[in-house]
Design an enzyme around this catalytic site. Structure first.
Site, PDB file in Angstrom:
ATOM      1  N   ASP A  11      17.245  64.532  61.006  1.00  5.70           N
ATOM      2  CA  ASP A  11      17.154  65.152  62.333  1.00  5.70           C
ATOM      3  C   ASP A  11      17.196  66.657  62.133  1.00  5.70           C
ATOM      4  OD1 ASP A  11      17.151  62.718  63.762  1.00  5.70           O
ATOM      5  OD2 ASP A  11      19.319  62.587  63.571  1.00  5.70           O
ATOM      6  N   ASP A 130      14.717  54.393  72.320  1.00 10.32           N
ATOM      7  CA  ASP A 130      16.172  54.576  72.385  1.00 10.32           C
ATOM      8  C   ASP A 130      16.702  53.723  73.524  1.00 10.32           C
ATOM      9  OD1 ASP A 130      15.927  56.517  70.374  1.00 10.32           O
ATOM     10  OD2 ASP A 130      15.643  58.116  71.838  1.00 10.32           O
TER      11      ASP A 130
END
Length: 251
Positions: A11, A130
């Protein structure tokens, strides 16, 4: 039998690798290029690089990171974050990505999936999803897990695969960074009903969690970040363990 895949996730925010819990409380984990090189040397099967802020002013910074990572590795490489047009996809593929991952933009404009698959092929199109479970249902979230939609997981992923998504990257928001195991139920649901590979993410903490992902969860790949960044679990050690459990893996 097709080998299962171990995938490391980087990330990226402002050119640095970060890691949080439940998508918040981010901590600096180091240089993404150095981490990518390390994981490649250790035998990781694939790498995912995500621009987690995806703000306009960071476009050039992120593209530069993609180029530098691509030059440093020789394994499949997926890039995501803020991809909203064919030009975004072209820019990242030219920078060295093998596959691109879309999430919020596809929820806003599902036709984007058809357009990307039609132009570049389903083999390079990953749908990131998600989810959070509420009242027995898996609801899909957008914008880095901050905005709930009214879409249920199975409905949305079925639609996305029909539109051209070639792979699903499934992240359970509640499990992210907790290191208490993957959401096996959600993964198994998709693996049993969809015709594309399912990558499970969120919750890896032990070797056993990966084994469960591939056996109970029926995942095609398992993704982790923090446990690799912090040297809690080595890629080689993990692969040897999975092989000892008769799980097909590239050693």
């Amino acid at each position: 039998m097709v080998a299962k895949r171990i995938i490391a996730c980087l990330d990226v925010k402002n050119g640095r690798t970060v890691k949080g819990t439940g998508f918040v409380n981010l901590r600096d984990m180091g240089d993404p290029v150095a981490l990518a090189q390390r994981y490649t040397a250790e035998g990781i099967d694939e790498l995912v690089l995500l621009d987690i802020t995806a703000s306009l002013e960071e476009r050039n910074t992120f593209t530069d990171v993609v180029k530098r990572v691509a030059e440093a590795i020789n394994i499949p490489f997926t890039v995501g974050g803020g991809i909203a047009s064919l030009l975004d996809v072209e820019r990242l593929l030219q920078a060295g990505a093998d596959k691109i991952s879309v999430n919020s933009a596809a929820l806003k404009n599902p036709a984007l999936l058809n357009a990307i698959a039609g132009r570049f092929g389903s083999q390079c199109l990953v749908l990131a999803v998600d989810v959070k479970k509420a009242d027995g249902k898996y609801l899909v979230y957008s914008h880095g897990g901050t905005r709930a939609t009214n879409l249920e997981l199975q409905c949305w992923t079925t639609q996305a695969v029909a539109a051209g998504a070639g792979e699903i990257l499934l992240t359970s928001i509640g499990q992210d960074g907790a290191r208490n195991g993957f959401d096996l139920q959600a993964c198994r649901l998709l693996s049993k009903t969809l015709s594309v590979p399912i990558i499970i993410s969120g919750g890896a903490g032990t070797k056993e969690h990966f084994a469960e992902a591939f056996t109970t969860g029926l995942a095609d790949g398992a993704l982790a970040a923090g446990i690799f960044h912090e040297n809690i679990l080595g890629v080689g050690e993990l692969k040897q363990y999975l092989s000892s459990k008769q799980i097909p893996i590239r050693i």
